[in-house]
Design an enzyme around this catalytic site. Structure first.
Site, mmCIF file in Angstrom:
data_model
loop_
_atom_site.group_PDB
_atom_site.id
_atom_site.type_symbol
_atom_site.label_atom_id
_atom_site.label_comp_id
_atom_site.label_asym_id
_atom_site.label_seq_id
_atom_site.Cartn_x
_atom_site.Cartn_y
_atom_site.Cartn_z
ATOM 1 N N HIS A 81 0.951 -1.262 0.187
ATOM 2 C CA HIS A 81 0.030 -0.096 -0.015
ATOM 3 C C HIS A 81 0.741 1.235 -0.050
ATOM 4 C CE1 HIS A 81 -3.955 -2.106 0.872
ATOM 5 N NE2 HIS A 81 -3.089 -3.013 1.592
ATOM 6 N N TYR B 194 0.963 -4.162 12.390
ATOM 7 C CA TYR B 194 0.893 -2.581 11.977
ATOM 8 C C TYR B 194 1.994 -1.852 13.067
ATOM 9 C CZ TYR B 194 -2.386 -3.940 8.494
ATOM 10 O OH TYR B 194 -2.956 -4.287 7.431
ATOM 11 N N ASN C 130 -9.978 -2.859 2.538
ATOM 12 C CA ASN C 130 -9.873 -2.741 0.973
ATOM 13 C C ASN C 130 -11.031 -2.613 0.321
ATOM 14 O OD1 ASN C 130 -7.200 -3.450 1.251
ATOM 15 N ND2 ASN C 130 -7.369 -5.633 0.965
#
Ligand code: HDE
Length: 700
Positions: A81, A368, A154
């Protein structure tokens, strides 16, 4: 070539160049350019040189700082991304969802919550084109009144893999191939299809990936999905499963493949520009938030596992309930500060939203934070304006690279009772309003569900403390009690001293009594104990002195042998040899490092000089001195201290007759540890003489 020293790069149009419009970001009141240190810059066109054509001067700090900063402008791009475009906006809830979630942003109809949304392609680098065939990221950060909630989804409702552990393989395979560095932003190559062909669970996602969904015309004409099954939890603690949907107001629109390819050539920034221009025009992109809500019963009946991220629930089977809308109405002011530095994390949820055991989601919850540390370089990335919550935040996390907050006071831990000293205490947890995870008792029935509870079997905090104290040798007990007195005497908060004493009563009332006496305090009542302490059978293995691990040996120990001019060479040699024979290490210490001249005129070099080689460096000491030297050393502080410390530290002291004056001066009283230089010294040197201790210091 012009050699004129008067030449200046902006000489021709200086007036135009120096017109100033105050910037929106950091600026000086009069629009003056400064260095990062606030020093006004006089010339931003010409660097400092030694003469017009001479070398550049290192002292040109404005030049150096500017280039230095420029050299470090980039941070690592996202591993996936990387190419993204973002906008600010708001989410507005249509009607209260209080029956299914207590999440604050869903309570009051019409209330708006600020959001920041980043759309992205997955495979390409940050500088790749906007329109490859690729899945699009659709990441929403809600800045709610109860903290940030990140719905990192998404534009496709399913995913390639079921378990997080396959993600690095998937991503490696789709990115440019490792040896050749191409193709960029394309799945049409060997390694991707090799992996996919070996990964049957990807088949569903591949259908989507090869469909027109991966060729969206615009961000504004694509759907968004949370992909995983999440939970919504209401005030009563009831959980409802949920799948999140973003429905574009303009409907879905994709391009033809040929068109997408041509757009990539004609305008690599097609979708980024489109987002920018829509917002500039006031045609704000808009989506409605839809929920597919279901319960355990539905989950049981549904033909696929609702924890499997490669499956969707058809809307025809379970309708999407529209609950609000999201409008993007403001472009970031700065691409880097906002779009590049925004740090999404699926683990960011708010009370009323919760996870399920979807193994892909669970893997993401770990990933993350790591990525943010790697990209933004510090655990303080949450302080960047784009990542900071818009509700108050307070905790005891401190310091770290690039810390920008300046917390006051000394409360950087809790529990604390600094309030009793009139000091700030810092924030506190709250079991009622704080986030509590959904217990999920069914899914984890063998462990009793997800709880933050310390088991009853962990409740006894004192019995083993008592066991330890009571198992110690009495000298060790005295040391422990004295250490308590010493430490607590440094504690200026009286209520803290009292509290420690009341805990000690639970350990051993006699210990509490000793420590209290040492402090000059009264013994308080025992503190409340979660479990009443019990007497356990004592464990001698816990003690050092007289315990099973005590060794009386010179092996591995060193003996400092103090010598001076006039010492007897034979005596020195005898004691040294005896130490070596007992596997100890003799070290000769003399007033001068060059050594001594012995009684017979022999020169013996020293290993250490007295002032720099105190007796604390040895396990035992020997004094081999002539009466004259001993007398002279009584006037030498280092020599007196050498002996005094050895005595005070309960070490064996072997001395010849000549050393008497120094022994006396150091206050050495004869005991078992004070010997001649023979075998009794070697035996004594393997231990310490704790029985001496009451004579040299007061212990609690
Ligand atoms: Fe991500 N993903 N992901 N992902 N993801 C990242 O985080 C990761 C997955 C998604 O605009 C990274 O900050 C793992 C599914 C979006 O900044 C990284 C797994 C879905 C974005 C990461 C997944 C996503 C990311 C890279 C398997 C859809 C861009 C940079 C367990 C539901 C967010 C970053 C933005 C970004 C890891 C799977 C969506 C490396 C380990 C499934 C939209 O942390």
């Amino acid at each position: 070539m012009s050699r004129s020293p008067k030449f200046s790069a902006d000489a021709g149009n200086a007036g135009e160049l120096h017109q100033r419009v105050p910037a929106k970001g950091p600026h000086t009141a009069d629009g003056h350019l400064t260095t990062n240190q606030g020093i006004r810059v006089s010339d931003n066109q010409n660097q400092l040189k030694s003469g017009a054509r001479g070398p550049v001067l290192l002292e040109d700090f404005a030049l150096r700082e500017k280039i230095f900063h420029f050299d470090h402008e980039r941070i690592p791009e996202r591993i996936v991304h990387a190419r993204g475009s973002a906008a600010h906006g708001y989410f507005e809830v249509y009607k209260s969802l209080s029956s299914i979630t207590k999440a604050d942003l869903f309570q009051r109809p019409g209330e708006k919550t600020p959001v920041f949304v980043r759309f992205s392609t997955v495979a390409g680098g940050a500088g790749s084109v906007d329109t490859p065939r690729d899945v699009r990221g659709f990441a929403v950060k809600f800045y709610t009144q109860e903290g940030n909630w990140d719905l990192v989804g998404n534009n496709i409702p399913v995913f390639f893999i079921q378990d997080a552990i396959k993600f690095p393989d998937l991503v490696h395979s789709v990115k440019m191939e490792a040896d050749r560095g191409f193709p960029q932003a394309a799945s049409a190559h060997d390694t991707f299809w090799d992996f996919i062909s070996l990964m049957p669970e990807s088949t569903h996602m591949i259908m989507w990936a090869m469909s027109d969904r991966t060729l969206p015309r615009s961000f504004a004409t694509m759907e968004g999905f949370g992909v995983h099954t999440f939970r919504l939890v209401n005030a009563k603690g009831k959980s409802t499963f949920v799948k999140f949907h973003w429905k574009p107001k303009l409907g879905l629109q994709s391009t033809i493949w040929d068109e997408a390819v041509k757009i990539a050539g004609a305008d690599p920034d097609f979708q980024r520009r489109d987002l920018f221009e829509r917002i500039e025009r006031g045609d704000y992109p808009e989506w409605e938030l839809g929920l597919q809500l279901f319960d355990e019963e539905f989950a049981e009946k549904f033909e696929f596992d609702i924890l499997d991220a490669t499956k969707l629930i058809p809307e025809e089977v379970l309708p999407v309930r529209i609950v609000g809308r999201m409008v993007l109405d403001r472009m970031p002011d700065n691409f880097f500060a906002e779009t590049e530095q925004v740090a999404f994390c699926p683990a960011n949820i708010v009370p009323g939203v919760d996870f399920t055991n979807d193994p892909l989601l669970q893997g993401r919850l770990f990933s993350y934070l790591d990525t943010q540390k790697s990209r933004l370089g510090t655990a303080n990335f949450h302080q960047l304006p784009i990542n900071a919550p818009k509700c108050p935040m307070a905790n005891f996390q401190r310091d770290g690279m690039m810390q920008t907050l300046v917390p006051k006071g000394r409360a950087n831990y809790e529990p604390n009772s600094l309030v009793q000293a009139g000091e700030e205490t810092g924030p506190r947890e709250c079991p009622v309003t704080g986030f509590s995870n959904f217990a999920d008792v069914d899914a984890a029935s063998d462990t009793g569900g997800k709880v933050r509870i310390r088991p009853e079997s962990f409740a006894d905090h004192y019995s083993q403390a008592r066991l330890f104290f009571r198992s110690l040798h009495e000298a060790e007990q005295a040391h422990l009690a004295s250490a308590m007195v010493f430490e607590l005497s440094k504690v200026q908060l009286e209520h803290v001293r009292v509290r420690v004493l009341s805990n000690l009563v639970n350990v051993d009332p006699a210990l509490a009594q000793r420590v209290a006496a040492g402090l000059g305090a009264a013994v308080p009542k025992a503190s409340a104990a979660a479990a009443k302490p019990i007497d356990l059978e004592l464990s001698p293995a816990l003690r050092i002195i007289d315990g099973p691990m005590q060794r009386e040996t010179l092996e591995g120990r060193s003996v400092g042998i103090l010598i001076a001019d006039g010492s007897d060479a034979a005596e020195i040699e005898a004691v040294s040899k005896a130490v070596v024979a007992a596997k100890g290490r003799p070290v000769l210490v003399a007033p001068r490092v060059g050594g001594v001249k012995t009684k017979g005129g022999k020169h013996i070099p020293a290993d250490g000089q007295l002032a720099g080689t105190p007796s604390i460096m040895f396990d035992a000491v020997a004094l081999v001195l002539s009466p004259e030297a001993a007398q002279a050393l009584t006037k030498e502080g280092a020599a007196v201290q050498f002996v005094m410390d050895a005595f005070g530290h309960l070490k064996a002291i072997g001395a010849n007759a000549g050393a008497k004056a120094l022994l006396d001066k150091a206050g050495v009283e004869l005991d078992e540890g004070v010997t001649g230089l023979g075998k009794d010294f070697i035996r004594a040197a393997g231990r310490r003489f704790f029985e001496r201790e009451p004579n040299v210091r007061t212990l609690a």
